[in-house]
Motif scaffolding. Sequence first.
Motif, PDB file in Angstrom:
ATOM      1  N   THR A  27      39.063 -39.941 -13.826  1.00 10.68           N
ATOM      2  CA  THR A  27      39.750 -40.493 -14.991  1.00 10.68           C
ATOM      3  C   THR A  27      41.182 -39.990 -15.055  1.00 10.68           C
ATOM      4  O   THR A  27      42.119 -40.763 -15.291  1.00 10.68           O
ATOM      5  N   TYR A  28      41.364 -38.698 -14.823  1.00 12.56           N
ATOM      6  CA  TYR A  28      42.720 -38.127 -14.848  1.00 12.56           C
ATOM      7  C   TYR A  28      43.599 -38.779 -13.789  1.00 12.56           C
ATOM      8  O   TYR A  28      44.709 -39.253 -14.081  1.00 12.56           O
ATOM      9  N   ASN A  29      43.145 -38.812 -12.540  1.00  9.30           N
ATOM     10  CA  ASN A  29      43.972 -39.316 -11.449  1.00  9.30           C
ATOM     11  C   ASN A  29      44.280 -40.803 -11.580  1.00  9.30           C
ATOM     12  O   ASN A  29      45.431 -41.221 -11.391  1.00  9.30           O
ATOM     13  N   SER A  30      43.264 -41.600 -11.901  1.00 15.21           N
ATOM     14  CA  SER A  30      43.477 -43.041 -11.980  1.00 15.21           C
ATOM     15  C   SER A  30      44.447 -43.384 -13.106  1.00 15.21           C
ATOM     16  O   SER A  30      45.306 -44.260 -12.968  1.00 15.21           O
ATOM     17  N   ASN A  31      44.348 -42.691 -14.233  1.00 12.67           N
ATOM     18  CA  ASN A  31      45.269 -42.920 -15.345  1.00 12.67           C
ATOM     19  C   ASN A  31      46.657 -42.366 -15.052  1.00 12.67           C
ATOM     20  O   ASN A  31      47.670 -42.972 -15.408  1.00 12.67           O
ATOM     21  N   ALA A  32      46.721 -41.192 -14.400  1.00 15.41           N
ATOM     22  CA  ALA A  32      48.017 -40.578 -14.088  1.00 15.41           C
ATOM     23  C   ALA A  32      48.837 -41.463 -13.159  1.00 15.41           C
ATOM     24  O   ALA A  32      50.060 -41.561 -13.288  1.00 15.41           O
ATOM     25  N   ILE A  33      48.170 -42.128 -12.222  1.00 16.52           N
ATOM     26  CA  ILE A  33      48.868 -43.046 -11.315  1.00 16.52           C
ATOM     27  C   ILE A  33      49.590 -44.129 -12.102  1.00 16.52           C
ATOM     28  O   ILE A  33      50.657 -44.599 -11.712  1.00 16.52           O
ATOM     29  N   GLU A  34      49.029 -44.499 -13.252  1.00 20.47           N
ATOM     30  CA  GLU A  34      49.605 -45.563 -14.070  1.00 20.47           C
ATOM     31  C   GLU A  34      50.524 -45.031 -15.165  1.00 20.47           C
ATOM     32  O   GLU A  34      50.956 -45.794 -16.034  1.00 20.47           O
ATOM     33  N   GLY A  35      50.807 -43.714 -15.166  1.00 18.90           N
ATOM     34  CA  GLY A  35      51.773 -43.179 -16.124  1.00 18.90           C
ATOM     35  C   GLY A  35      51.211 -42.407 -17.288  1.00 18.90           C
ATOM     36  O   GLY A  35      51.971 -41.958 -18.159  1.00 18.90           O
ATOM     37  N   ASN A  36      49.897 -42.235 -17.356  1.00 17.92           N
ATOM     38  CA  ASN A  36      49.298 -41.445 -18.437  1.00 17.92           C
ATOM     39  C   ASN A  36      49.764 -39.997 -18.320  1.00 17.92           C
ATOM     40  O   ASN A  36      49.805 -39.440 -17.228  1.00 17.92           O
ATOM     41  N   THR A  37      50.103 -39.372 -19.456  1.00 20.78           N
ATOM     42  CA  THR A  37      50.699 -38.029 -19.440  1.00 20.78           C
ATOM     43  C   THR A  37      49.702 -36.897 -19.649  1.00 20.78           C
ATOM     44  O   THR A  37      50.095 -35.727 -19.627  1.00 20.78           O
ATOM     45  N   LEU A  38      48.431 -37.199 -19.858  1.00 21.27           N
ATOM     46  CA  LEU A  38      47.439 -36.137 -20.036  1.00 21.27           C
ATOM     47  C   LEU A  38      47.267 -35.354 -18.745  1.00 21.27           C
ATOM     48  O   LEU A  38      47.214 -35.938 -17.661  1.00 21.27           O
ATOM     49  N   THR A  39      47.173 -34.040 -18.843  1.00 24.51           N
ATOM     50  CA  THR A  39      46.863 -33.211 -17.678  1.00 24.51           C
ATOM     51  C   THR A  39      45.365 -33.310 -17.407  1.00 24.51           C
ATOM     52  O   THR A  39      44.605 -33.870 -18.206  1.00 24.51           O
ATOM     53  N   LEU A  40      44.939 -32.725 -16.293  1.00 27.24           N
ATOM     54  CA  LEU A  40      43.517 -32.714 -15.971  1.00 27.24           C
ATOM     55  C   LEU A  40      42.722 -32.006 -17.067  1.00 27.24           C
ATOM     56  O   LEU A  40      41.681 -32.502 -17.512  1.00 27.24           O
ATOM     57  N   ARG A  41      43.208 -30.852 -17.509  1.00 30.39           N
ATOM     58  CA  ARG A  41      42.516 -30.095 -18.559  1.00 30.39           C
ATOM     59  C   ARG A  41      42.497 -30.874 -19.865  1.00 30.39           C
ATOM     60  O   ARG A  41      41.491 -30.908 -20.571  1.00 30.39           O
TER      61      ARG A  41
END
Length: 306
Positions: free
Chosen positions: A92-106
């Motif tokens: 969830t973290y990686n797939s969203n981060a690729i699209e610009g989501n700013t949440l860290t893994l934690r």
Amino acid sequence: MFMTVKEAAEKWELSDRRVRILCAEGKIPGAYQQGRGWKIPANAVKPADGRYKTSASLLEIIDRKKAELDTCRPLTAGEVARLTEEFTVEYTYNSNAIEGNTLTLRETDMVLRGLTIDQKPLKDHMEAVGHKEAFDFVRELVRDNIPLSERTIQQIHYLVLADKREDRGVYRRVPVRILGAQHEPVQPYMIQPRMEQLMLSYAESKEHIVTKVARFHIEFEGIHPFIDGNGRTGRLLVNLELMKAGYPPIDIKFTDRLSYYNAFDEYHIKKNLAAMETLFARYLDERLEQYLTMLQVHGGNRNGTV
């Protein structure tokens, strides 16, 4: 001076299981077996990895590892939970981060546990929850062996796009461009016929599942059927089909996003599928290795009796 398998694995950034295989194959000079373990010279050099000379050889390795994993099935509920929980958060973290989501893994982990992160947009929270719910739905589809269809794709997208209610699960009605991409998505009036053609060609394909989903993923993203959420939905579809075929899901890392983007350009400019195929295959090989290592450590020789 000698080191243990675990120490060698950490030093060479390999799995314990891979180091044991290298020892057994005589690839580490001076290593010898003592009891159930191995003694490895402290000055031993990491063996060159000759496994990945071609994508075809990597696919053969993947198939052998899957066959080994099949002997451990069915897995217990506890094993499935262990293999799924941590992956879901990272995925969830990686797939969203690729699209610009700013949440860290934690922070992603905290949000999925029901907490709110101060000073982070509501959109980012909703994307994390939406992706988790979409992946849970994908796992249900796998359990019930539901065939891939346009309706299934729209259902997954509906869950992914939690922050844009009017656009959930419906094909876009306006032209779009992907900044920096070498390919221009199709015009809205072409989405329906192109999706129908994609579904038909995918169903008729006799290629290896990794090759098949790599081609499908690029073509799906090229059509770009939705106004938003195409990347997250497309990566969920890859895992839907991999899992239905008996393979573990893969997680394309945010740190590998440039290689991921370049794989699209390789296909659209040079008609070269190998970049995406190899990227998927490497991730899948690593996931299979993780599964086998965990089952070996925690379950011993199961012989498929569980």
